[in-house]
Write a protein that holds these residues in place. Sequence first.
Motif, PDB file in Angstrom:
ATOM      1  N   UNK A  91       0.851  -1.185   0.000  1.00 53.10           N
ATOM      2  CA  UNK A  91       0.000   0.000   0.000  1.00 53.10           C
ATOM      3  C   UNK A  91       0.893   1.243   0.000  1.00 53.10           C
ATOM      4  N   UNK A  92       0.286   2.397   0.000  1.00 48.62           N
ATOM      5  CA  UNK A  92       1.050   3.628  -0.145  1.00 48.62           C
ATOM      6  C   UNK A  92       2.054   3.848   0.988  1.00 48.62           C
ATOM      7  N   UNK A  93       1.769   3.317   2.178  1.00 50.14           N
ATOM      8  CA  UNK A  93       2.671   3.509   3.323  1.00 50.14           C
ATOM      9  C   UNK A  93       3.692   2.395   3.475  1.00 50.14           C
ATOM     10  N   UNK A  94       3.716   1.460   2.518  1.00 46.50           N
ATOM     11  CA  UNK A  94       4.698   0.381   2.566  1.00 46.50           C
ATOM     12  C   UNK A  94       4.201  -0.893   3.224  1.00 46.50           C
ATOM     13  N   UNK A  95       2.959  -0.904   3.738  1.00 49.68           N
ATOM     14  CA  UNK A  95       2.391  -2.113   4.316  1.00 49.68           C
ATOM     15  C   UNK A  95       2.115  -3.155   3.245  1.00 49.68           C
ATOM     16  N   UNK A 243       1.018  -8.443   6.843  1.00 49.52           N
ATOM     17  CA  UNK A 243      -0.246  -7.704   6.792  1.00 49.52           C
ATOM     18  C   UNK A 243       0.033  -6.257   6.397  1.00 49.52           C
ATOM     19  N   UNK A 244      -1.024  -5.493   6.257  1.00 51.86           N
ATOM     20  CA  UNK A 244      -0.880  -4.114   5.798  1.00 51.86           C
ATOM     21  C   UNK A 244      -0.323  -3.186   6.867  1.00 51.86           C
ATOM     22  N   UNK A 245      -0.200  -3.662   8.103  1.00 47.25           N
ATOM     23  CA  UNK A 245       0.346  -2.837   9.183  1.00 47.25           C
ATOM     24  C   UNK A 245       1.866  -2.959   9.274  1.00 47.25           C
ATOM     25  N   UNK A 246       2.452  -3.882   8.513  1.00 47.02           N
ATOM     26  CA  UNK A 246       3.895  -4.095   8.575  1.00 47.02           C
ATOM     27  C   UNK A 246       4.496  -4.091   7.177  1.00 47.02           C
ATOM     28  N   UNK A 247       5.713  -3.591   7.085  1.00 49.29           N
ATOM     29  CA  UNK A 247       6.420  -3.544   5.812  1.00 49.29           C
ATOM     30  C   UNK A 247       7.255  -4.809   5.633  1.00 49.29           C
ATOM     31  N   UNK A 248       7.733  -5.077   4.407  1.00 46.81           N
ATOM     32  CA  UNK A 248       8.639  -6.213   4.213  1.00 46.81           C
ATOM     33  C   UNK A 248       9.903  -6.117   5.062  1.00 46.81           C
ATOM     34  N   UNK A 249      10.392  -4.897   5.301  1.00 49.06           N
ATOM     35  CA  UNK A 249      11.573  -4.727   6.143  1.00 49.06           C
ATOM     36  C   UNK A 249      11.275  -5.201   7.555  1.00 49.06           C
ATOM     37  N   UNK A 250      10.125  -4.807   8.086  1.00 51.31           N
ATOM     38  CA  UNK A 250       9.741  -5.224   9.433  1.00 51.31           C
ATOM     39  C   UNK A 250       9.497  -6.731   9.496  1.00 51.31           C
ATOM     40  N   UNK A 251       9.062  -7.316   8.382  1.00 54.75           N
ATOM     41  CA  UNK A 251       8.813  -8.761   8.327  1.00 54.75           C
ATOM     42  C   UNK A 251      10.078  -9.574   8.092  1.00 54.75           C
ATOM     43  N   UNK A 252      11.223  -8.904   8.079  1.00 47.92           N
ATOM     44  CA  UNK A 252      12.484  -9.615   7.876  1.00 47.92           C
ATOM     45  C   UNK A 252      12.724 -10.018   6.444  1.00 47.92           C
ATOM     46  N   UNK A 253      12.010  -9.385   5.517  1.00 45.20           N
ATOM     47  CA  UNK A 253      12.118  -9.740   4.102  1.00 45.20           C
ATOM     48  C   UNK A 253      12.687  -8.596   3.275  1.00 45.20           C
ATOM     49  N   UNK A 254      13.442  -7.733   3.909  1.00 38.15           N
ATOM     50  CA  UNK A 254      14.014  -6.607   3.200  1.00 38.15           C
ATOM     51  C   UNK A 254      14.985  -7.008   2.107  1.00 38.15           C
ATOM     52  N   UNK A 255      15.566  -8.211   2.227  1.00 37.97           N
ATOM     53  CA  UNK A 255      16.532  -8.659   1.216  1.00 37.97           C
ATOM     54  C   UNK A 255      15.874  -8.922  -0.135  1.00 37.97           C
ATOM     55  N   UNK A 256      14.543  -9.027  -0.173  1.00 42.03           N
ATOM     56  CA  UNK A 256      13.854  -9.175  -1.454  1.00 42.03           C
ATOM     57  C   UNK A 256      13.714  -7.838  -2.192  1.00 42.03           C
ATOM     58  N   UNK A 257      13.960  -6.740  -1.499  1.00 40.98           N
ATOM     59  CA  UNK A 257      13.710  -5.413  -2.056  1.00 40.98           C
ATOM     60  C   UNK A 257      14.986  -4.857  -2.684  1.00 40.98           C
ATOM     61  N   UNK A 258      15.356  -5.400  -3.828  1.00 41.12           N
ATOM     62  CA  UNK A 258      16.607  -5.020  -4.477  1.00 41.12           C
ATOM     63  C   UNK A 258      16.421  -3.993  -5.585  1.00 41.12           C
ATOM     64  N   UNK A 259      15.185  -3.655  -5.872  1.00 42.45           N
ATOM     65  CA  UNK A 259      14.910  -2.759  -6.990  1.00 42.45           C
ATOM     66  C   UNK A 259      15.176  -1.305  -6.617  1.00 42.45           C
ATOM     67  N   UNK A 260      15.898  -0.597  -7.480  1.00 39.11           N
ATOM     68  CA  UNK A 260      16.226   0.799  -7.226  1.00 39.11           C
ATOM     69  C   UNK A 260      15.154   1.758  -7.736  1.00 39.11           C
ATOM     70  N   UNK A 261      14.398   1.346  -8.745  1.00 40.78           N
ATOM     71  CA  UNK A 261      13.373   2.224  -9.303  1.00 40.78           C
ATOM     72  C   UNK A 261      12.190   2.347  -8.345  1.00 40.78           C
ATOM     73  N   UNK A 262      11.370   3.362  -8.564  1.00 34.93           N
ATOM     74  CA  UNK A 262      10.236   3.612  -7.684  1.00 34.93           C
ATOM     75  C   UNK A 262       9.089   2.634  -7.925  1.00 34.93           C
ATOM     76  N   UNK A 263       8.354   2.338  -6.871  1.00 32.72           N
ATOM     77  CA  UNK A 263       7.141   1.538  -6.951  1.00 32.72           C
ATOM     78  C   UNK A 263       6.258   1.912  -5.777  1.00 32.72           C
ATOM     79  N   UNK A 264       4.998   1.553  -5.859  1.00 33.59           N
ATOM     80  CA  UNK A 264       4.034   1.917  -4.816  1.00 33.59           C
ATOM     81  C   UNK A 264       4.504   1.422  -3.453  1.00 33.59           C
ATOM     82  N   UNK A 265       4.544   2.321  -2.479  1.00 29.12           N
ATOM     83  CA  UNK A 265       4.893   1.970  -1.109  1.00 29.12           C
ATOM     84  C   UNK A 265       6.361   2.057  -0.772  1.00 29.12           C
ATOM     85  N   UNK A 266       7.214   2.275  -1.744  1.00 32.16           N
ATOM     86  CA  UNK A 266       8.653   2.286  -1.475  1.00 32.16           C
ATOM     87  C   UNK A 266       9.040   3.364  -0.468  1.00 32.16           C
TER      88      UNK A 266
END
Length: 360
Positions: A91-95, A243-266
């Motif tokens: 979502x827009x806030x990264x959840x 869930x929508x209250x937590x981001x991938x970083x908070x879920x321990x999955x930040x290593x999947x976020x390798x993309x440098x370009x913009x996307x919703x919630x970044x």
Amino acid sequence: MESLATTPLTDWHRENGAKMAPFAGFDMPVQYKGIIIEHKHTRAKAGIFDICHMGEFKLVGPGAMEALNRVVSHDLTTLDPGKCRYGFLLNQSGGIMDDLIIYCLGRNEYMLVVNGACRGKDFDQIRASLSAGPVLTDISDETGKIDVQGPQSLAVLETLTGIKWNDLKYFNFEATDCLGFPMLVSRTGYTGELGYELYLPADKALTVWEKLAADERVEPVGLGARDTLRLEIGYPLYGQDLDEEHTPVEAGAGFFLKKESDYIGKSGLGTVRQMLVPLVIEGRRTARHHDEVCLPSGEKTGIVTSGSFAPSLGHCVALAYVRAEDAGTERFVIKTARVELEAKRTELPFYKDGTARMKV
């Protein structure tokens, strides 16, 4: 009374003694011979799973890659045809609105596999966020999905199809019509074992399921063992650990976020309030969803999101969100309905002997 959807295999499950329960709006099998029996059989041989409740979308047309790349966290610029990738719809806030796998079927042609309970909201969010040009289609109702998982799954798949699949690498897939109809064979899964996910016409699912079930190396496996298998590996479950209250970083999955370009919630990924941590609990008493997690002093720091006895390990494991500043704490106390359990922070996966990435 809740009106539940069915899969092409629901009648088979009932006729073969499955214990059924609601899941993601579907009437789904929880177990056949027992959760621990099915769990251990999958770790040792091969289990088959009815995953027809999942959602599948197709995105086709000029500009599909560029348009979708602005919506999801996956880096589609590096995803070649024949490969698939795990990531998130935010979502827009990264959840996390959902976690999903995207398959590159060809230039400007993709299949998105989403959680069944999120199908409607995912489709609306993606369609509303796409630029004009590529066409998004929901193909869920016409698509069946059967997972074959376990160390002997390759041999089982080769018996079913009459084709050798040794060259299919982890998170790669191949289309085939070897059974007389189109089928996509993907070397992916949710158990931590060598495994394959089969996407096929919904009206062919029962035929394929019955052929697999007739193999003496195979047992049907319900949602109960699917949950203990995924938890032993530390794979998160949407609606509990994600869930929508937590981001991938908070879920321990930040290593999947390798993309440098913009996307919703970044833009919302920099806020870290809680962290999902893996916990080991000695003995058979287990923590459950929403149990309080406290520091040794007794101060509450978070809640359990998933917890279960781990049949492959002989003790209990759990995932829990705790305050970010407490995530490095070594010991916690979990307050269950009846007792307090001592828990020790560890590293994932809990079960380290899975065969998912083995060379075949």
